[in-house]
Design a protein around this motif. Structure first.
Motif, PDB file in Angstrom:
ATOM      1  N   MET A 108       0.825  -1.205   0.000  1.00 15.51           N
ATOM      2  CA  MET A 108       0.000   0.000   0.000  1.00 15.51           C
ATOM      3  C   MET A 108       0.860   1.256   0.000  1.00 15.51           C
ATOM      4  SD  MET A 108      -2.693   1.181   2.959  1.00 15.51           S
ATOM      5  CE  MET A 108      -3.294  -0.509   3.086  1.00 15.51           C
ATOM      6  N   HIS A 109       1.972   1.211   0.718  1.00 11.50           N
ATOM      7  CA  HIS A 109       2.819   2.397   0.860  1.00 11.50           C
ATOM      8  C   HIS A 109       4.005   2.422  -0.087  1.00 11.50           C
ATOM      9  CE1 HIS A 109       0.569   3.771   4.327  1.00 11.50           C
ATOM     10  NE2 HIS A 109       0.711   2.591   4.901  1.00 11.50           N
ATOM     11  N   VAL A 136       5.870  -4.063  -6.478  1.00 12.23           N
ATOM     12  CA  VAL A 136       6.241  -5.355  -5.912  1.00 12.23           C
ATOM     13  C   VAL A 136       7.712  -5.369  -5.507  1.00 12.23           C
ATOM     14  CG1 VAL A 136       6.523  -7.807  -6.427  1.00 12.23           C
ATOM     15  CG2 VAL A 136       4.435  -6.613  -7.131  1.00 12.23           C
ATOM     16  N   ASN A 137       8.592  -4.954  -6.397  1.00 19.44           N
ATOM     17  CA  ASN A 137      10.027  -5.028  -6.104  1.00 19.44           C
ATOM     18  C   ASN A 137      10.424  -4.160  -4.914  1.00 19.44           C
ATOM     19  OD1 ASN A 137      10.171  -6.718  -8.268  1.00 19.44           O
ATOM     20  ND2 ASN A 137      11.587  -5.487  -9.467  1.00 19.44           N
ATOM     21  N   LEU A 138       9.838  -2.953  -4.827  1.00 21.24           N
ATOM     22  CA  LEU A 138      10.158  -2.082  -3.701  1.00 21.24           C
ATOM     23  C   LEU A 138       9.626  -2.682  -2.392  1.00 21.24           C
ATOM     24  CD1 LEU A 138      11.498   0.513  -2.820  1.00 21.24           C
ATOM     25  CD2 LEU A 138       9.353   1.739  -3.274  1.00 21.24           C
ATOM     26  N   SER A 139       8.478  -3.325  -2.463  1.00 22.37           N
ATOM     27  CA  SER A 139       7.941  -3.969  -1.253  1.00 22.37           C
ATOM     28  C   SER A 139       8.850  -5.110  -0.792  1.00 22.37           C
ATOM     29  CB  SER A 139       6.518  -4.483  -1.499  1.00 22.37           C
ATOM     30  OG  SER A 139       6.508  -5.607  -2.354  1.00 22.37           O
ATOM     31  N   SER A 166       5.979   7.711   2.864  1.00 23.20           N
ATOM     32  CA  SER A 166       5.375   6.439   2.481  1.00 23.20           C
ATOM     33  C   SER A 166       6.298   5.270   2.794  1.00 23.20           C
ATOM     34  CB  SER A 166       5.041   6.443   0.984  1.00 23.20           C
ATOM     35  OG  SER A 166       4.080   7.433   0.693  1.00 23.20           O
ATOM     36  N   ILE A 167       7.589   5.452   2.521  1.00 22.76           N
ATOM     37  CA  ILE A 167       8.548   4.384   2.830  1.00 22.76           C
ATOM     38  C   ILE A 167       8.562   4.107   4.331  1.00 22.76           C
ATOM     39  CG2 ILE A 167      10.981   3.740   2.810  1.00 22.76           C
ATOM     40  CD1 ILE A 167       9.686   3.645   0.070  1.00 22.76           C
ATOM     41  N   ALA A 168       8.529   5.167   5.154  1.00 25.74           N
ATOM     42  CA  ALA A 168       8.534   4.988   6.605  1.00 25.74           C
ATOM     43  C   ALA A 168       7.302   4.221   7.066  1.00 25.74           C
ATOM     44  CB  ALA A 168       8.609   6.345   7.300  1.00 25.74           C
ATOM     45  N   LEU A 169       6.137   4.560   6.520  1.00 27.27           N
ATOM     46  CA  LEU A 169       4.910   3.851   6.900  1.00 27.27           C
ATOM     47  C   LEU A 169       4.942   2.397   6.434  1.00 27.27           C
ATOM     48  CD1 LEU A 169       2.204   6.600   6.258  1.00 27.27           C
ATOM     49  CD2 LEU A 169       2.917   5.662   8.468  1.00 27.27           C
ATOM     50  N   VAL A 185      -3.729  -7.824  -4.533  1.00 24.68           N
ATOM     51  CA  VAL A 185      -3.228  -7.837  -3.154  1.00 24.68           C
ATOM     52  C   VAL A 185      -3.809  -6.664  -2.372  1.00 24.68           C
ATOM     53  CG1 VAL A 185      -1.164  -7.587  -1.713  1.00 24.68           C
ATOM     54  CG2 VAL A 185      -1.111  -9.068  -3.726  1.00 24.68           C
ATOM     55  N   LEU A 186      -3.822  -5.479  -2.978  1.00 24.16           N
ATOM     56  CA  LEU A 186      -4.356  -4.301  -2.302  1.00 24.16           C
ATOM     57  C   LEU A 186      -5.856  -4.423  -2.044  1.00 24.16           C
ATOM     58  CD1 LEU A 186      -2.464  -1.439  -4.186  1.00 24.16           C
ATOM     59  CD2 LEU A 186      -2.069  -2.238  -1.854  1.00 24.16           C
ATOM     60  N   GLY A 187      -6.542  -5.126  -2.899  1.00 25.72           N
ATOM     61  CA  GLY A 187      -7.992  -5.271  -2.751  1.00 25.72           C
ATOM     62  C   GLY A 187      -8.411  -6.412  -1.855  1.00 25.72           C
ATOM     63  N   SER A 188      -7.448  -7.125  -1.317  1.00 26.15           N
ATOM     64  CA  SER A 188      -7.767  -8.290  -0.492  1.00 26.15           C
ATOM     65  C   SER A 188      -7.416  -8.031   0.964  1.00 26.15           C
ATOM     66  CB  SER A 188      -6.996  -9.518  -0.986  1.00 26.15           C
ATOM     67  OG  SER A 188      -7.187 -10.611  -0.116  1.00 26.15           O
TER      68      SER A 188
END
Length: 492
Positions: free
Chosen positions: A57-58, A62-65, A218-221, A281-284
């Motif tokens: 979400m933040h 995918v790769n950054l997550s 956003s990265i911090a969250l 993923v975001l919708g689940s």
């Protein structure tokens, strides 16, 4: 986690050994393998099943997550190594509570205790109970979000059932913990195995940096959600006195377990993204359920069952381990004496379990899992950051203290810089959640001033509190366990 519980149970039921002085002490029975299972069992819980949505979400891609998941694991390992030096240098029970008490005095230690008892543990329990509810109800609401009222009521039932189990019989509670630990490991193994097969088939279209959100806030969250899944890496320090040869086995257990958990978490996320798009993923609300529905066909029900079992066991684990922290606080005169007591017939820490359950039910008024994660994240990393600050402070203030383990000074410096990042930045990005967290932390100040610092309380107040404690003892039929150590009474 179950090992920690078993050790506590032994100490209550004759598992402790008498020392030469007549004092009751715990034997060092835990091997390296036991230490690894304590850390792994403490970390892997509901976080891996709820946090992928929060991280994505933040981060936006995918790769950054996945990078956030890896960095969160490394961050936790650095913190664990800092705790290794502190744990072998300050051997009092209570882990970071004891480290802060020794370094910064009783006020800062009380704030840490207050954060853990009033925010972190009950709020974490509420998050896990809500995750349990979502995974139980999701198969009945495949195309929509489960009703908020139903989710909350099922979470309440989960907490109440496990409260009864933990108040009734420690053996029941430990059996629940052992059985449900296998459930979560099996669920993760199935997800990773099927994800590996999907990779073999070339399902890699979602692995990119498209849509990455590189804003600092956003990265911090995103780290709040990622680090929540790694919460528990410091639990071995609570039972370090029961670990064989801690100077050798503690750093080994940290390296093995943190590496193992990081690999498992990253592979689980990779498995999700071989099949699900970022939007899915975001919708689940239950990523593992959506994943199972796409891949397992008529056997899709197995994954939500295993995840529900896993989260059910995690709620049980928080209830099981809470009494140790309450007892450590009471030994310093900073918690009500009633919370150290055990039920005379069932030999269970009934008052500690009940207060944990009541506080968790309070947090269920907010059914927003990610808002609760922000509460926990801010409070947890702020207080753990203060504990890590003890390490360089003691290197300067007490350089002659014995340090069987000595970590490079760059470790606490890096950890403290990262802690400032994940606590200060979200104060701007998510002011409401962090504002509530700050208010709850500041509420410790008047409590400390009135109930601890103010020594000469009126006699009528002391008589009232004595009577109140006595009434609670009679209602719950609890007494303080025998020990040669003096327990100071805190008239709460």
């Amino acid at each position: 986690m179950s090992n920690e519980v078993g050790s506590r149970k032994n100490s209550q039921n004759g598992g402790a050994a008498p020392a030469e002085s007549g004092e009751i002490t715990l034997k060092a029975k835990m091997s390296l393998l036991n230490g690894v299972t304590v850390i792994v069992g403490s970390i892997i819980g509901s976080g891996i099943f709820v946090s992928p949505t929060g991280v994505l979400m933040h981060t936006g891609s995918v790769n950054l997550s996945l990078i956030v998941w890896v960095v969160s694991g490394l961050f936790s390992m650095v913190g664990a190594y800092c705790y290794a030096e502190l744990g072998t240098m300050i051997t009092k029970s209570g882990a970071d509570y004891a480290y802060i008490m020794e370094t910064f005095g009783p006020f800062m230690a009380f704030v840490r205790l207050w954060i853990e008892c009033m925010i972190v543990r009950p709020c974490s329990q509420a998050i896990v109970a809500l995750t349990f509810s979502v995974y139980v109800l999701k198969p009945f609401f495949p195309s929509c979000t489960p009703p908020e009222e139903a989710t909350t009521m099922l979470a309440i039932c989960c907490i109440l059932v496990l409260t009864f189990v933990n108040c009734w019989d420690v053996k029941w509670a430990t059996k629940v913990q052992d059985i449900f630990t296998f459930a979560k490991l099996l669920a993760l193994f199935v997800i990773i195995a099927t994800g590996g097969y999907q990779l073999f088939l070339g399902k890699t279209e979602h692995f990119n940096f498209e849509g990455s959100n590189t804003q600092v806030t956003s990265i911090a969250l995103s780290f709040y959600s990622g680090l929540f899944a790694y919460n528990g890496w410091n639990y071995l320090n609570f039972i370090i006195e029961e670990l064989k040869d801690p100077v050798k086995n503690l750093p080994r257990a940290i390296a093995i377990s943190c590496t193992l958990v990081t690999v498992v978490y990253v592979l689980t996320n990779v498995a999700f993204y071989t099949t699900l798009s970022p939007n899915e993923v975001l919708g689940s609300e239950a990523v593992a359920v959506t994943y199972a529905e796409r891949l397992f066909g008529m056997f899709a029900w197995t994954i939500p069952v295993f995840v529900a079992l896993s989260t059910f066991g995690a709620v049980n684990g928080i209830l099981l381990t809470s009494s140790r922290l309450f007892y450590a606080g009471a030994m310093e005169g900073q918690m009500p004496e009633i919370l150290t007591m055990i039920q005379i017939q069932r030999l269970t820490p009934t008052p500690a379990v009940l207060i944990m359950a009541l506080l968790s039910l309070f947090y269920l008024f907010s059914s927003d899992i990610f808002a609760l994660i922000n509460y926990v994240g801010f409070a947890t990393w702020l207080s753990i950051g203060v504990a890590v600050l003890c390490l360089p402070w003691l290197r300067w203030a007490q350089p002659n203290l014995p340090r069987p383990i000595r970590v490079p000074m760059v470790f606490p410096i890096v950890y403290l810089i990262a802690t400032l990042f994940v606590t200060l930045v979200p104060m701007y990005a998510s002011p409401v959640e962090t504002g509530y967290g700050i208010l709850m932390i500041l509420s410790s100040v008047p409590v400390y001033l009135v109930f601890i610092l103010w020594k000469n309380k009126p006699k009528f107040f002391q008589r009232f509190m004595d009577g109140f404690t006595s009434t609670l003892q009679k209602m719950m039929m609890v007494v303080r366990p025998k020990t040669s150590s003096k327990v100071f009474i805190f008239y709460f």
